[in-house]
Scaffold this motif. Structure first.
Motif, PDB file in Angstrom:
ATOM      1  N   UNK A  19       0.820  -1.206   0.000  1.00  0.00           N
ATOM      2  CA  UNK A  19       0.000   0.000   0.000  1.00  0.00           C
ATOM      3  C   UNK A  19       0.856   1.259   0.000  1.00  0.00           C
ATOM      4  N   UNK A  20       2.080   1.142   0.454  1.00  0.00           N
ATOM      5  CA  UNK A  20       2.998   2.286   0.479  1.00  0.00           C
ATOM      6  C   UNK A  20       4.240   1.962  -0.347  1.00  0.00           C
ATOM      7  N   UNK A  21       4.745   2.979  -1.006  1.00  0.00           N
ATOM      8  CA  UNK A  21       5.938   2.811  -1.833  1.00  0.00           C
ATOM      9  C   UNK A  21       7.115   2.308  -1.001  1.00  0.00           C
ATOM     10  N   UNK A  22       7.215   2.775   0.225  1.00  0.00           N
ATOM     11  CA  UNK A  22       8.339   2.381   1.080  1.00  0.00           C
ATOM     12  C   UNK A  22       8.339   0.876   1.365  1.00  0.00           C
ATOM     13  N   UNK A  23       7.162   0.266   1.391  1.00  0.00           N
ATOM     14  CA  UNK A  23       7.084  -1.179   1.621  1.00  0.00           C
ATOM     15  C   UNK A  23       7.729  -1.944   0.465  1.00  0.00           C
ATOM     16  N   UNK A  24       7.409  -1.526  -0.757  1.00  0.00           N
ATOM     17  CA  UNK A  24       8.023  -2.155  -1.930  1.00  0.00           C
ATOM     18  C   UNK A  24       9.510  -1.856  -1.970  1.00  0.00           C
ATOM     19  N   UNK A  25       9.880  -0.656  -1.585  1.00  0.00           N
ATOM     20  CA  UNK A  25      11.296  -0.263  -1.568  1.00  0.00           C
ATOM     21  C   UNK A  25      12.094  -1.165  -0.630  1.00  0.00           C
ATOM     22  N   UNK A  27      11.425  -4.211   0.322  1.00  0.00           N
ATOM     23  CA  UNK A  27      11.510  -5.574  -0.202  1.00  0.00           C
ATOM     24  C   UNK A  27      12.433  -5.668  -1.414  1.00  0.00           C
ATOM     25  N   UNK A  28      12.317  -4.694  -2.318  1.00  0.00           N
ATOM     26  CA  UNK A  28      13.007  -4.792  -3.608  1.00  0.00           C
ATOM     27  C   UNK A  28      14.418  -4.217  -3.613  1.00  0.00           C
ATOM     28  N   UNK A  29      14.723  -3.343  -2.659  1.00  0.00           N
ATOM     29  CA  UNK A  29      16.026  -2.691  -2.669  1.00  0.00           C
ATOM     30  C   UNK A  29      16.070  -1.473  -3.589  1.00  0.00           C
ATOM     31  N   UNK A  30      14.948  -1.161  -4.218  1.00  0.00           N
ATOM     32  CA  UNK A  30      14.838   0.048  -5.046  1.00  0.00           C
ATOM     33  C   UNK A  30      14.338   1.144  -4.118  1.00  0.00           C
ATOM     34  N   UNK A  31      14.966   2.305  -4.147  1.00  0.00           N
ATOM     35  CA  UNK A  31      14.607   3.343  -3.181  1.00  0.00           C
ATOM     36  C   UNK A  31      13.165   3.811  -3.384  1.00  0.00           C
ATOM     37  N   UNK A  32      12.555   4.251  -2.277  1.00  0.00           N
ATOM     38  CA  UNK A  32      11.188   4.781  -2.333  1.00  0.00           C
ATOM     39  C   UNK A  32      11.145   6.010  -3.244  1.00  0.00           C
ATOM     40  N   UNK A  33      12.205   6.805  -3.248  1.00  0.00           N
ATOM     41  CA  UNK A  33      12.258   7.986  -4.114  1.00  0.00           C
ATOM     42  C   UNK A  33      12.215   7.573  -5.587  1.00  0.00           C
ATOM     43  N   UNK A  34      12.951   6.515  -5.923  1.00  0.00           N
ATOM     44  CA  UNK A  34      12.942   6.020  -7.312  1.00  0.00           C
ATOM     45  C   UNK A  34      11.563   5.500  -7.681  1.00  0.00           C
ATOM     46  N   UNK A  35      10.941   4.734  -6.794  1.00  0.00           N
ATOM     47  CA  UNK A  35       9.598   4.210  -7.053  1.00  0.00           C
ATOM     48  C   UNK A  35       8.620   5.369  -7.244  1.00  0.00           C
ATOM     49  N   UNK A  36       8.740   6.403  -6.425  1.00  0.00           N
ATOM     50  CA  UNK A  36       7.886   7.581  -6.553  1.00  0.00           C
ATOM     51  C   UNK A  36       8.074   8.258  -7.906  1.00  0.00           C
ATOM     52  N   UNK A  37       9.327   8.430  -8.329  1.00  0.00           N
ATOM     53  CA  UNK A  37       9.605   9.065  -9.622  1.00  0.00           C
ATOM     54  C   UNK A  37       9.067   8.223 -10.776  1.00  0.00           C
ATOM     55  N   UNK A  38       9.171   6.899 -10.652  1.00  0.00           N
ATOM     56  CA  UNK A  38       8.650   6.002 -11.690  1.00  0.00           C
ATOM     57  C   UNK A  38       7.131   6.122 -11.762  1.00  0.00           C
ATOM     58  N   UNK A  39       6.460   6.069 -10.621  1.00  0.00           N
ATOM     59  CA  UNK A  39       5.000   6.125 -10.605  1.00  0.00           C
ATOM     60  C   UNK A  39       4.479   7.473 -11.099  1.00  0.00           C
TER      61      UNK A  39
END
Length: 157
Positions: A19-25, A27-39
């Motif tokens: 539900x939160x980007x930080x949770x995926x970050x 688990x995956x090792x991809x930063x929450x900031x990167x996930x945010x920029x991608x989304x």
């Protein structure tokens, strides 16, 4: 209207239980900031990033992610499936049927049951190409491809 890759990844992140980007970050090792920029589609994910995300986004696959982000063309993937010696099989062997021909009852059954989980589909169907059983990853790729076609067709409607 076509969904952008950012929205596609966001929806699949949430559908996969993050539900939160930080949770995926985490688990995956991809930063929450990167996930945010991608989304937000500020940053297009690299193929390696998509491969890593595919490991954790259980509601989609690497194939769907690659198509959504424009690395793979859906029509080209369709063309690859249309070779004459390709077959979809569950005992006995049934040749692959192109869009112009009526699918066999086994193909109808596979398409009808595509909403089952990948694991349930793998248990229920034995798929072969060129007389060789597909690996689990190959089968999941085909399943993902059919699901991506449905998503595209849904967006066109």
């Amino acid at each position: 209207m076509n969904m952008g890759y950012g929205e596609f990844i966001k929806r699949n992140r949430i559908a996969s239980g993050f539900t939160k980007q930080v949770q995926l970050a985490e688990k995956s090792g991809i930063t929450a900031a990167t996930i945010s920029r991608i989304e937000k589609e500020i940053q297009k994910p690299s193929m390696d990033t998509l491969k890593e995300l595919a490991r954790f986004l259980t509601s989609t696959s690497y194939v769907e992610l690659m198509v959504a982000c424009g690395y793979w063309d859906e029509e080209e993937l369709l063309e690859d499936l249309k070779t004459e010696d390709t077959s979809v099989v569950n005992e006995p062997s049934i040749p692959y049927v192109s869009k112009s021909k009526k699918p066999s009852s086994i193909e109808d059954d596979l398409i009808e049951n595509i909403d089952l989980s990948d694991e349930e589909l793998l248990k229920q169907f034995n798929i072969q190409i060129d007389g060789m059983n597909l690996t689990e990853d190959e089968t999941k790729g085909i399943i993902a491809y059919v699901r991506s076609l449905r998503l595209v067709n849904q967006n066109k409607a």
